[in-house]
Design an enzyme around this catalytic site. Structure first.
Site, short mmCIF file in Angstrom:
data_model
loop_
_atom_site.label_atom_id
_atom_site.label_comp_id
_atom_site.label_asym_id
_atom_site.label_seq_id
_atom_site.Cartn_x
_atom_site.Cartn_y
_atom_site.Cartn_z
N CYS A 110 65.22 29.60 48.93
CA CYS A 110 64.45 31.00 48.74
C CYS A 110 64.82 31.88 47.42
O CYS A 110 64.01 31.49 46.49
CB CYS A 110 65.16 31.75 50.11
N HIS B 127 65.65 28.62 54.59
CA HIS B 127 67.20 28.52 54.36
C HIS B 127 67.71 27.54 55.17
O HIS B 127 67.96 27.82 56.31
CB HIS B 127 67.66 29.84 54.73
N GLU C 55 70.55 26.25 55.02
CA GLU C 55 71.85 26.73 55.14
C GLU C 55 72.11 27.45 56.40
O GLU C 55 73.23 27.50 56.73
CB GLU C 55 72.52 26.99 53.82
#
Length: 229
Positions: free
Chosen positions: A92, A205, A207
């Protein structure tokens, strides 16, 4: 031992470190050996210099850029990516920083690290309230495997997309590999994952999910690249 750093100036660095730990454990267990990855938070040029690979997390790209300048990290980051050509992954906001050009920036623009010969459109999918999760096919996760991988639950938060390829005379032989696209509203597919040489970027994302597959794949790429060198 491979040292993998996560830029820890702002944004989702803790989440990346958590999934990297799981990915490293997965790789070590699968190979029946002791851990081969050391993880580090990066806030100074000295910490960056100790790294073999780096993740630039999601967050606010303008803030990340400003803090990198104030920390004396911007030029070392550019050297890490574009001169030393060490493996780097941006998610991002991290993807935005790794592009050579960006549109829809705040007044006055922002400093970029570069490394991907593309122009990126910031906040392509809208504001924070328009964030969403969408299953996306990631064919690169299936390479070398007999079965097709399940779609990845991609989290898009004010996410950028690549909207222009740049033809730069100073980077011959570094083809841009488009790794994943997301269907847009009748205007063609948006590029949401790509790679050029040592640089990997995702608009979304990973994560912020519990899915460790991209982190495992990237760590495998890092270990292989360092072994080959």
């Amino acid at each position: 031992m491979v040292t993998v750093g996560v830029l820890a100036l702002q944004g989702g660095f803790a989440e990346h470190l958590s999934l990297l730990k799981r990915a490293a454990d997965h790789i070590s267990t699968g190979r029946g050996q002791q851990p081969v990855v050391h993880l580090a938070e990066v806030r100074t040029p000295e910490q960056l210099a100790a790294c073999d690979a780096l993740i630039l997390p999601g967050g606010e790209s303008t803030t990340l850029s400003l803090v990198a300048v104030q920390s004396g990290l911007l030029e070392p980051l550019r050297e890490f990516v574009k001169v030393s050509k060490k493996p780097v992954w941006g998610t991002c906001a991290g993807l935005i920083l790794l592009c050579e050009e960006a549109s829809a920036t705040k007044r006055g623009g922002q400093e970029l690290i570069g490394g991907l010969d593309v122009k990126v459109h910031r906040n392509h999918f809208g504001r924070q309230l328009q964030s969403f999760v969408q299953d996306v096919d990631l064919p690169f996760l299936s390479r070398g495997k007999t079965e097709k991988q399940a779609p990845f639950p991609a989290v898009f938060i004010r996410a950028p997309v690549v909207d222009q390829m740049l033809h730069r005379a100073d980077s011959p032989g570094r083809a841009i590999e488009i790794l994943a696209k997301y269907p847009s509203n009748g205007e063609g597919d948006d590029i949401v994952a790509l790679r050029q040489g040592n640089v990997f970027g995702t608009s979304f994302h990973p994560e912020l999910t519990d899915d460790v597959r991209i982190h495992v794949w990237w760590l495998d790429q890092v270990i292989k690249a360092l072994h080959d060198n």
